[in-house]
Design an enzyme around this catalytic site. Structure first.
Site, PDB file in Angstrom:
ATOM      1  N   TYR A  95       0.853  -1.194   0.000  1.00  0.00           N
ATOM      2  CA  TYR A  95       0.000   0.000   0.000  1.00  0.00           C
ATOM      3  C   TYR A  95       0.883   1.237   0.000  1.00  0.00           C
ATOM      4  O   TYR A  95       1.877   1.293   0.725  1.00  0.00           O
ATOM      5  CB  TYR A  95      -0.893   0.005   1.252  1.00  0.00           C
ATOM      6  CG  TYR A  95      -1.726   1.261   1.393  1.00  0.00           C
ATOM      7  CD1 TYR A  95      -3.028   1.312   0.903  1.00  0.00           C
ATOM      8  CD2 TYR A  95      -1.200   2.402   1.999  1.00  0.00           C
ATOM      9  CE1 TYR A  95      -3.793   2.468   1.010  1.00  0.00           C
ATOM     10  CE2 TYR A  95      -1.953   3.564   2.108  1.00  0.00           C
ATOM     11  CZ  TYR A  95      -3.245   3.586   1.617  1.00  0.00           C
ATOM     12  OH  TYR A  95      -3.992   4.728   1.721  1.00  0.00           O
ATOM     13  N   GLU A 108      -3.541   7.517  -4.102  1.00  0.00           N
ATOM     14  CA  GLU A 108      -3.416   6.242  -3.397  1.00  0.00           C
ATOM     15  C   GLU A 108      -3.233   5.083  -4.373  1.00  0.00           C
ATOM     16  O   GLU A 108      -3.946   4.996  -5.368  1.00  0.00           O
ATOM     17  CB  GLU A 108      -4.686   6.009  -2.561  1.00  0.00           C
ATOM     18  CG  GLU A 108      -4.661   4.733  -1.755  1.00  0.00           C
ATOM     19  CD  GLU A 108      -5.974   4.514  -1.009  1.00  0.00           C
ATOM     20  OE1 GLU A 108      -5.987   4.661   0.218  1.00  0.00           O
ATOM     21  OE2 GLU A 108      -6.983   4.210  -1.664  1.00  0.00           O
TER      22      GLU A 108
END
Ligand code: GDP
Ligand code: MN
Length: 388
Positions: free
Chosen positions: A108, A196
């Protein structure tokens, strides 16, 4: 403002973030043609603004051109339900068809503004591919954060720190450092509020790339990014928020409660919502009318609030400084005359021209419930909503 994954990937790719080859398709036939170009083994991904598409059945692998077409025909037109769409789901109009990756690790990575630090931060976690909110609440130590000084920018030592935390070494570290720098550059250049990548993957053939991408943009900076504004997909936005924006009411956010709020000033709007909660109620929206000395603007705002079928009472909380209370009063009266159903209105009015405003309301003969101060107004609004 939000954009679709395929649009976010295009932007990130322009800045040098590696992404899988692929293109967007609006029909199963187009999906087939793209799969053919990519050699048949592809992933077909629903393009909606909400996340969690994988779990909801909106991301499917296809191992042949025929399968790609078939899977695309299942996904395009479906009402995709994820934890972010609500139970009604979101209609899928397009799919991203991409070459399949042999995924070895799912990580992530994100850049966002840390309000407390007043600076951008980069966040990374080895626990990629899952909901980051869940990771944050269960294992906060699994998320690594670095604060970025906007003057010096994203420095190589910050990249190294994150790479150590992600256990990326050697060539992987080199690639990840480049990718992080490109991600930060895109975030700054486009005035994003979030960039993101979840998951950021390491592939079996040793590449580090963005398998998914999400970008949100600062609405207040859109005036200098017509190219971003052009990516807006109004079908993905709340229809009442779209209507409010079209009528020049930019500070409108729809919520789930039953008390509509018309307030001037964002701070007062927050305090009003707090007071409603304290009195045991739930606000139906956030609306800062700002200094709109324009009766029509007030009427538009009240009609947008009243159009929400959940709204059982409206709380008007105005402290007139630059804003004139008589203009607001005139707006309340005209809106009430136009409303299809009667919705009780509780008004707490103070400041400039308040006497004139109160006279207008009194003489209109309309049932406006008066309140002296905020706590009293919230209590009366909650009571009115309960009685309705
Ligand atoms: P989201 O569920 O809306 O966040 O959609 P994602 O784009 O993150 O896709 C969900 C999951 O699908 C990813 O976490 C991967 O596990 C999987 N996935 C997507 N593309 C590929 C691919 O090319 N190869 C493999 N093996 N898995 C993929
Ligand atoms: Mn994802």
């Amino acid at each position: 403002m939000k954009v679709h994954e395929y649009q976010a990937k295009q932007i990130l790719a322009e800045f040098g973030v590696p992404v899988p080859n692929g293109r967007v398709a609006r029909t199963p036939g187009e999906a087939r043609a793209i799969a053919e170009e990519l050699g048949g083994k592809v992933v077909v991904k629903a393009q909606i603004h909400a996340g969690g598409r994988g779990k909801g059945g909106g991301v499917k692998l296809a191992n042949s051109v025929d399968e790609a077409e078939r899977v695309a025909s299942q996904i395009i037109g479906m009402q995709l339900v994820t934890h972010q769409t609500g139970p009604q789901g979101q209609r899928v109009k397009a799919v991203l068809v991409e070459e399949q990756m042999q995924v070895e690790r799912e990580l992530y990575l994100a850049v966002l503004i840390d309000g407390a630090a007043g600076r951008p931060i980069m966040m990374a976690s080895a626990a990629g591919g899952m909901e980051i909110e869940e990771v944050a609440s269960r294992t906060p130590e699994a998320i690594h954060r670095v604060t970025i000084d906007p003057v010096s920018g994203f420095m190589p030592h910050l990249a190294r720190e994150l790479c150590f935390a992600l256990d990326l070494t050697g060539d992987h570290m080199k690639q990840a450092t480049k990718l992080m720098t490109a991600l930060y550059d895109a975030f700054i250049a486009k005035d994003a509020s979030l960039a993101e990548i979840n998951p950021l993957v390491v592939t079996a053939d040793g590449r580090v790339l963005a398998l998914d991408a999400k970008m949100n943009f600062d609405d207040n900076a859109l005036f200098r990014h017509p190219e971003i504004e052009a990516l807006r997909d109004k079908d993905e936005e709340d229809p009442t928020e779209v209507e409010a924006a079209e009528k020049g009411i930019s500070n409108f956010i729809k919520l789930d409660g039953d008390i509509g709020c018309l307030v001037n000033g964002a701070g007062l709007a927050m305090a009003t919502m707090d007071s409603i909660k304290l009195a045991g109620g739930e606000p139906a929206n956030f609306l800062d009318i700002a200094t709109a000395n324009d009766v029509q603007r007030v009427v538009d705002a009240l009609m947008i609030i009243a159009a929400d079928p959940n709204v059982k009472a409206i709380l008007v909380n105005i402290f007139g400084g630059m804003a004139r209370v008589d203009v607001i009063a005139e707006g309340i009266i005209r809106a009430q005359q136009q409303m299809q159903k009667t919705i009780p209105v509780v008004a707490r009015l103070a400041g400039t021209n308040v006497e004139e405003g109160e006279r207008l309301i009194r003489e209109s003969g309309l049932p406006v419930i008066r309140a002296e101060e905020l706590g009293d107004a919230a209590k009366k609004a909650v009571e009115a909503a309960r009685a309705a």
